[in-house]
Enzyme design. Sequence first.
Site, short mmCIF file in Angstrom:
data_model
loop_
_atom_site.label_atom_id
_atom_site.label_comp_id
_atom_site.label_asym_id
_atom_site.label_seq_id
_atom_site.Cartn_x
_atom_site.Cartn_y
_atom_site.Cartn_z
N SER A 1 -10.72 13.51 -11.45
CA SER A 1 -9.52 14.33 -11.24
C SER A 1 -8.81 13.97 -9.94
CB SER A 1 -9.89 15.82 -11.23
OG SER A 1 -10.81 16.11 -10.19
N ASN B 1 -8.09 13.62 -2.24
CA ASN B 1 -7.90 14.80 -1.40
C ASN B 1 -8.19 14.52 0.07
OD1 ASN B 1 -7.15 17.60 -1.49
ND2 ASN B 1 -9.26 18.10 -0.94
N ALA C 1 -7.61 11.47 1.49
CA ALA C 1 -6.77 10.37 1.98
C ALA C 1 -5.75 10.91 2.97
CB ALA C 1 -6.07 9.69 0.80
N GLY D 1 -1.47 7.71 3.79
CA GLY D 1 -0.28 7.77 2.96
C GLY D 1 -0.30 6.77 1.83
N GLU E 1 0.96 0.91 9.43
CA GLU E 1 -0.49 0.87 9.64
C GLU E 1 -0.94 -0.58 9.79
OE1 GLU E 1 -2.32 3.04 6.46
OE2 GLU E 1 -1.54 4.96 7.13
N HIS F 1 -14.30 1.75 6.96
CA HIS F 1 -13.17 2.18 7.78
C HIS F 1 -13.59 2.09 9.23
CE1 HIS F 1 -9.76 4.38 9.32
NE2 HIS F 1 -9.24 4.40 8.11
N ARG G 1 -8.37 -3.89 8.51
CA ARG G 1 -9.56 -3.08 8.73
C ARG G 1 -10.83 -3.89 8.87
NH1 ARG G 1 -8.47 1.93 4.49
NH2 ARG G 1 -6.75 2.86 5.66
N HIS H 1 -16.15 3.25 3.32
CA HIS H 1 -14.89 3.92 3.00
C HIS H 1 -14.38 3.65 1.59
CE1 HIS H 1 -11.11 5.91 3.80
NE2 HIS H 1 -10.41 4.79 3.62
N ARG I 1 -8.95 -4.43 1.22
CA ARG I 1 -7.79 -3.60 0.87
C ARG I 1 -6.87 -3.40 2.05
NH1 ARG I 1 -6.64 2.05 1.14
NH2 ARG I 1 -8.69 2.44 2.05
N SER J 1 -4.34 1.91 -1.73
CA SER J 1 -5.23 2.46 -2.76
C SER J 1 -4.53 3.53 -3.60
CB SER J 1 -6.50 3.03 -2.13
OG SER J 1 -6.18 3.94 -1.10
N LEU J 2 -3.87 4.49 -2.97
CA LEU J 2 -3.13 5.49 -3.73
C LEU J 2 -2.03 4.83 -4.54
CD1 LEU J 2 -2.80 8.40 -1.11
CD2 LEU J 2 -4.30 8.31 -3.10
#
Length: 646
Positions: A95, A126, A128, A131, A196, A316, A371, A432, A467, A472-473
């Site tokens: 979800s 939830n 993250a 952005g 970033e 991370h 990263r 991460h 990444r 990712s989002l």
Amino acid sequence: MTTVLPAGSGALHYSVTIYKGQNIRQNSWVSVTAFKRCMQKDLSWSHGVSKSLKTQRYNLSCYPFYASWKPSRTAVNSCLEDGSTKFFDFVVIGSGVAGLRYALEVAKHGSVAVITKAEPHESNTNYAQGGVSAVLCPLDSVENHMRDTIVAGAYLCDEETVRVVCTEGPDRIRELIAMGASFDHGEDGNLHLAREGGHSHHRIVHAADMTGREIERALLEAVVNDPNISMFQHHFAIDLLTSQDGSETVCHGVDTLNTETLEVVRFISKVTLLASGGAGHIYPTTTNPPVATGDGIAMAHRAEAVISNMEFVQFHPTALADDGLPIKPENSRENAFLITEAVRGDGGILYNLAKERFMPLYDEREELAPRDVVARSIDDQLKKRNEKYVLLDISHKPREQILAHFPNIAAECLKYGLDITSQPIPVVPAAHYMCGGVRAGLQGETNVSGLYVAGEVACTGLHGANRLASNSLLEALVFARRAVQPSIDHMSLSSFYVGPSSHWARPVMTSSLRSSVMDDILNVTKQVRKDLQSIMWEYVGIVRSTTRLESAEKKIYELESRWEKFLFQRGWEPTMVVLEACEMRNLFCCAKLVVSSALARHESRGLHYTIDFPHVEESMRLPTIILPCSTVNTTWSSRQLHKQPV
């Protein structure tokens, strides 16, 4: 100029790990031709991963809300139920942003069950903070975003996938805004775009430092108001239900455990989307919530899906180091508190405990390096200086700006006596994000017919060996949307599986075991979990070596064997299920996939750094593939239980 291997090239090679029997691994580099002979399917990134699906490709064109959440209706018009077996057109496992975005689209065409392990909002989405990256500034371009993604991914990204995601990303952001997601705007009224590490331009759309929470809120609100979607919270996905049709594996749904009622519920579906997130809890310290135990990757592996690039685990660089807080937390955290990449993007500077700035010693991009570079640099400082954390300082920025951009971080640190507007933040790397996962084509399809993947559980080729921040989002949104049309096409050509479902071994509860036996099993399993995490951190961490990886492989195998022996000596049966044991077998499975993939890569690229092969090798610029020809080994954790012939 991009030097990424062309998708679908006949000369494309894969790093393949093939398993033959227990704990015997054969690593080889095979051409796509040999790969096809093993799989009987074309698995090139951009040309799909399922032979049967490929032939159909021609026609594919802290919110109050959480406190008041109630499960949606348990039945919809086109949903059939028969006791503990439920029938839906689409089943979505997970979800987070990928699962919810997909569910909202396919619900226009049929009944949808969203199966989630805990509360609906409890997902990596939830947590993250930073952005979503997208080209929304006139000074930016798709080509710039592609270049940044491919450079960060150490040139292992699939170029066509990168182009698709970077091109379609802006529209996915606009869709979220139209659905009610609220992002920060600048004084000019336009979206405020942050920058970033690894990004050459300002392109990060955000909602302060709680972006994932805002996206999750908007999507969940839409889901709860959709009459065609049923939410099944506290349902743990045990195993995919599959059948064999000639050389093709077909997915028919999933068995689940209702962890509140302790009932096994079987979901039969025409299409299944796996959007279950990553496997951060194979390590002792992770930013992932407790639900991230690699269930989806392990289930897919047992269902004979192709797994790819599991060696690339992103640590991370900056999780909050509790050791450095003025007031220590009373209880240890289940997951580390993330200090978003955006802090460094906003001017944060890294120092060691001697107050020496160290990033310029490692990379000309300094704190804005990708990263993997920053995490290795911090790891090197900690080992050289025998210290537990480093310092991230943003206090030189105006107080109002800090509190406006990072209110959640400021509030969390202040609970422990740390004012980030005047004091540096103690930080340490933490597991991460999994850049590898279930191998997916451009429509989210897998080599298992009827099974699609999106989000962190998937390996689409976007991230390559590392990444890029806030991709990712974006990937989850793009691939959730791209999987919709082929899923609808597949659903319209499918019918519910009408064979005797009893042929699939039905999971059973442990009621036949004495309570004292179960207490022993749960206590031992809890310790075994800690032991596995320690092995992974010590031997399969940020810096690796062949000797240490081989030691990890041996130690994990021995630990798993002892654990399984303990279970079965106390009356455990292969079909028994309890949450802790099922999570444990999934953690073992994912840990072994990571170790085996790492052993197969004889170079240092992106997130995989090994002292035995410290340089990038052009001949190794290939994805790592674990074929479904055989499983990691024949233990309970890995073998396929739920498959029957058609």
